[in-house]
Design a protein around this motif. Structure first.
Motif, PDB file in Angstrom:
ATOM      1  N   GLU A   1      -2.432  -3.451 -13.599  1.00 51.44           N
ATOM      2  CA  GLU A   1      -2.971  -2.157 -14.038  1.00 51.44           C
ATOM      3  C   GLU A   1      -2.470  -1.843 -15.451  1.00 51.44           C
TER       4      GLU A   1
ATOM      5  N   GLU B   1       0.830  -1.204   0.000  1.00 51.30           N
ATOM      6  CA  GLU B   1       0.000   0.000   0.000  1.00 51.30           C
ATOM      7  C   GLU B   1       0.863   1.252   0.000  1.00 51.30           C
TER       8      GLU B   1
ATOM      9  N   SER C   1       3.966   1.551  -1.120  1.00 51.35           N
ATOM     10  CA  SER C   1       4.627   1.665  -2.426  1.00 51.35           C
ATOM     11  C   SER C   1       3.670   2.188  -3.485  1.00 51.35           C
ATOM     12  N   LYS C   2       2.460   1.643  -3.488  1.00 54.93           N
ATOM     13  CA  LYS C   2       1.480   2.043  -4.500  1.00 54.93           C
ATOM     14  C   LYS C   2       1.089   3.503  -4.343  1.00 54.93           C
ATOM     15  N   LYS C   3       0.792   3.933  -3.118  1.00 52.69           N
ATOM     16  CA  LYS C   3       0.365   5.316  -2.918  1.00 52.69           C
ATOM     17  C   LYS C   3       1.499   6.290  -3.200  1.00 52.69           C
TER      18      LYS C   3
END
Length: 348
Positions: free
Chosen positions: A133, A80, A82-84
């Protein structure tokens, strides 16, 4: 315009083991996102600041832009975080490099790099985005077809590297994406086209990238893509079959007696930590193999969980994790490095 710089604040405590692990993660993220500022705040030493941002437990991460909180991550959730960070950092411009800055990481010939990438795994898809994605419809369709076929493949996001994006078009002599390589060869373009010309005569054929057509002359139009290859059984013959991730990881960590999972290669390391650990091993005449985690996102993420070690580089000896740069440095300084590797290392 993208002008505001992203700041990620880690509220932590020295007694918390998860906080210490997340500090290592922040170091890695700082290398991946040089335009983002990462800072640490000891929550118990600054209660007013912690209270202002409603920090009730550590670790907690606050995302700030222009002094305003735009997001947060509560707890030690690496995916989370890393993604944000990636999402928010894409919305701000990185600071310009100093006028007198010099490039310290050695460059690699473009064709040599592309050759290394196209042979980095038995099957690799150069696409826009990633399988989770996809950033274009064609990439999404190819991923779906490969998954349906049970193909064992890795991916490379060409949107993340303009040099690869432009260079691979010339390298492959193919102007569009996605592009699929198996065993170092471009699948379904030149070889299949030649076969089609012989078997179908003058036709118009579309392969992999439906928006780009190869015209062989007058006549009807044949759209032969991955779906047709899959249904004919040719796709399954061309591509390696998927295997459980754990099986892949065990094979990779045992490919040599000493294996270093790093960013880049020994000749062209892509981060300072990887470069440093390579120098230590070479200075100690250690024979070792490497794996570029930038070339395989599945291995990059999966190995973190497999080894329970959140950062890179990672050094394995005889299939067992030794640790990262700090541990290797400690072993060298204490004189224990050679002893640690001696039972498995075939040093010169």
């Amino acid at each position: 315009m993208r002008v505001r710089r992203l700041v990620v604040v880690h509220f932590w405590a020295p007694w918390s083991q998860p906080c210490k692990q997340m500090n290592d993660v922040m170091v890695e993220l700082a290398e991946e996102h040089p335009g983002v500022r990462f800072i640490r705040v000891e929550a118990e030493e600054f209660p007013e600041v912690s209270l202002k941002h409603e920090v009730v437990a550590v670790p907690t991460f606050i995302y700030l832009k222009g002094g305003r909180m735009v997001d947060r991550v509560n707890g030690a959730h690496v995916p989370e975080l890393s993604k944000k960070t990636a999402v928010h950092s894409d919305l701000v411009a990185p600071p310009p490099p100093p006028a007198d800055s010099t490039q310290t990481i050695p460059t690699e010939d473009v064709n040599a790099r592309l050759k290394r990438l196209t042979t980095s795994s038995k099957c690799i898809l150069f696409m826009k985005g990633n399988p989770q994605e996809p950033r274009c419809g064609f990439s999404r369709q190819v991923v779906a077809l490969l998954d349906e076929a049970g193909a064992d493949y890795t991916t490379f996001d060409i949107l993340s590297d303009e040099e690869v994006r432009q260079g691979l078009k010339k390298f492959s002599n193919w102007p569009t994406y996605p592009q699929l390589y198996a065993n170092g060869e471009l699948v379904g373009v030149v070889g299949l086209w030649n076969r089609l010309v012989k078997s179908l005569g003058h036709q118009t054929v579309t392969l992999f990238a439906p928006q780009y057509r190869l015209t062989g002359g007058e006549g009807g139009s044949v759209v032969l893509g991955l779906q047709e290859l899959k249904e004919s059984g040719e796709l399954q013959e061309l591509l390696p079959r998927t295997r459980p991730l754990e099986e892949r990881l065990k094979e990779v960590i045992n490919q040599e007696h000493v294996v270093l999972f790093m960013k880049g290669s020994v000749e062209s390391p892509q981060c300072g930590f990887s470069r440093s650990i390579c120098e230590i091993l070479k200075d100690n005449s250690v024979k070792f193999g490497t794996f570029d985690i930038l070339s395989d996102e599945e291995v990059r993420q999966g190995l973190k969980k497999f080894s329970n070690w959140p950062t890179y580089p990672q050094l394995y000896v005889n299939g067992q994790l030794i640790g990262g740069l700090d541990i290797v440095k400690e072993l060298e300084e204490s004189g224990e490095l050679q002893a640690t590797l001696s039972s498995t290392d075939h040093s010169k």
